[in-house]
Design an enzyme around this catalytic site. Sequence first.
Site, PDB file in Angstrom:
ATOM      1  N   ARG A  75       0.858  -1.200   0.000  1.00  0.00           N
ATOM      2  CA  ARG A  75       0.000   0.000   0.000  1.00  0.00           C
ATOM      3  C   ARG A  75       0.885   1.239   0.000  1.00  0.00           C
ATOM      4  O   ARG A  75       1.658   1.441   0.945  1.00  0.00           O
ATOM      5  CB  ARG A  75      -0.903  -0.006   1.231  1.00  0.00           C
ATOM      6  CG  ARG A  75      -1.853   1.176   1.342  1.00  0.00           C
ATOM      7  CD  ARG A  75      -2.635   1.109   2.660  1.00  0.00           C
ATOM      8  NE  ARG A  75      -3.356  -0.157   2.789  1.00  0.00           N
ATOM      9  CZ  ARG A  75      -3.877  -0.605   3.935  1.00  0.00           C
ATOM     10  NH1 ARG A  75      -3.739   0.100   5.060  1.00  0.00           N
ATOM     11  NH2 ARG A  75      -4.510  -1.756   3.956  1.00  0.00           N
ATOM     12  N   HIS A 120       1.676  -2.041   5.659  1.00  0.00           N
ATOM     13  CA  HIS A 120       1.502  -2.392   4.246  1.00  0.00           C
ATOM     14  C   HIS A 120       2.511  -1.664   3.360  1.00  0.00           C
ATOM     15  O   HIS A 120       2.927  -2.188   2.318  1.00  0.00           O
ATOM     16  CB  HIS A 120       0.092  -2.031   3.782  1.00  0.00           C
ATOM     17  CG  HIS A 120      -0.970  -2.985   4.217  1.00  0.00           C
ATOM     18  ND1 HIS A 120      -1.303  -4.110   3.488  1.00  0.00           N
ATOM     19  CD2 HIS A 120      -1.799  -2.975   5.286  1.00  0.00           C
ATOM     20  CE1 HIS A 120      -2.296  -4.752   4.099  1.00  0.00           C
ATOM     21  NE2 HIS A 120      -2.607  -4.087   5.192  1.00  0.00           N
ATOM     22  N   ASP A 127      -3.633  -8.381   3.279  1.00  0.00           N
ATOM     23  CA  ASP A 127      -4.964  -8.678   3.797  1.00  0.00           C
ATOM     24  C   ASP A 127      -5.572  -9.746   2.905  1.00  0.00           C
ATOM     25  O   ASP A 127      -5.615  -9.579   1.680  1.00  0.00           O
ATOM     26  CB  ASP A 127      -5.845  -7.430   3.776  1.00  0.00           C
ATOM     27  CG  ASP A 127      -5.281  -6.294   4.613  1.00  0.00           C
ATOM     28  OD1 ASP A 127      -4.683  -6.572   5.666  1.00  0.00           O
ATOM     29  OD2 ASP A 127      -5.442  -5.123   4.218  1.00  0.00           O
ATOM     30  N   GLU A 185      -7.564  -7.526  13.460  1.00  0.00           N
ATOM     31  CA  GLU A 185      -8.062  -7.778  12.108  1.00  0.00           C
ATOM     32  C   GLU A 185      -7.727  -9.213  11.700  1.00  0.00           C
ATOM     33  O   GLU A 185      -6.546  -9.546  11.522  1.00  0.00           O
ATOM     34  CB  GLU A 185      -7.420  -6.805  11.109  1.00  0.00           C
ATOM     35  CG  GLU A 185      -7.721  -5.345  11.416  1.00  0.00           C
ATOM     36  CD  GLU A 185      -6.961  -4.383  10.522  1.00  0.00           C
ATOM     37  OE1 GLU A 185      -7.369  -3.211  10.454  1.00  0.00           O
ATOM     38  OE2 GLU A 185      -5.959  -4.798   9.883  1.00  0.00           O
ATOM     39  N   HIS A 188      -5.362  -9.735   8.426  1.00  0.00           N
ATOM     40  CA  HIS A 188      -4.130  -8.955   8.295  1.00  0.00           C
ATOM     41  C   HIS A 188      -2.920  -9.744   8.799  1.00  0.00           C
ATOM     42  O   HIS A 188      -2.900 -10.182   9.954  1.00  0.00           O
ATOM     43  CB  HIS A 188      -4.316  -7.672   9.120  1.00  0.00           C
ATOM     44  CG  HIS A 188      -3.134  -6.752   9.137  1.00  0.00           C
ATOM     45  ND1 HIS A 188      -3.189  -5.473   8.629  1.00  0.00           N
ATOM     46  CD2 HIS A 188      -1.888  -6.891   9.647  1.00  0.00           C
ATOM     47  CE1 HIS A 188      -2.027  -4.874   8.819  1.00  0.00           C
ATOM     48  NE2 HIS A 188      -1.218  -5.725   9.437  1.00  0.00           N
TER      49      HIS A 188
END
Length: 208
Positions: A75, A120, A127, A185, A188
């Site tokens: 990301r 990320h 994910d 999460e 993740h």
Amino acid sequence: MGSGIPEGFVDLQAVVPDLLVDLAYLGRDNFVGAPIDGYHEAVCLLSRPAAEALAGVQQHLAGFGFGLKVFDAYRPARAVAHFLRWAADPADEARKADYYPHLPKAELFSRGYLAERSGHSRGSTLDLTIVDRASGAELAMGTAFDWFGEESWPGTLTVAAEARANRLMLRQVMAEAGFLPNEQEWWHFTLAAEPWPDTYFDFPVRRP
């Protein structure tokens, strides 16, 4: 590697056979409700060590008729900056009912669901979920990807037993491949031996 992508990053689908990709931040079906800065093409980029470890997970799951679907991998830092701008606008709650119905938007960062610097961006976090290999259908996990709330915690008892079992399966196969979980999460994971633990990249997501 071309397209401004640093050496050492790979296209996950070129390394992991039959991997499904549903890149949430490329379009509007995400908690912001808009395409996120830095996502230009439907490709998941990841460090080669993380990608090769994930290929082992895919191979293991294939023996049981399962596979993997990835929602996000590398990301760019500019995408995280986009999340910060969105969070600073209290009037923009268009997707609240779908992603954070029980939490104030202003608390998403302080409660740890979003971060000002995302793992990320270091290139070895992703994910993902498990799917039925034949149909591509996602296994029940109790919540959707990016659901902000206790229901997404891997250790919660607020979801059905089937979902808890599926989350445990995902956690176990990822741990065996060298990935560390996130305790808020279920989707993740970060490669424990990530190659760039202190580097936050900002090149755009596009095909090599």
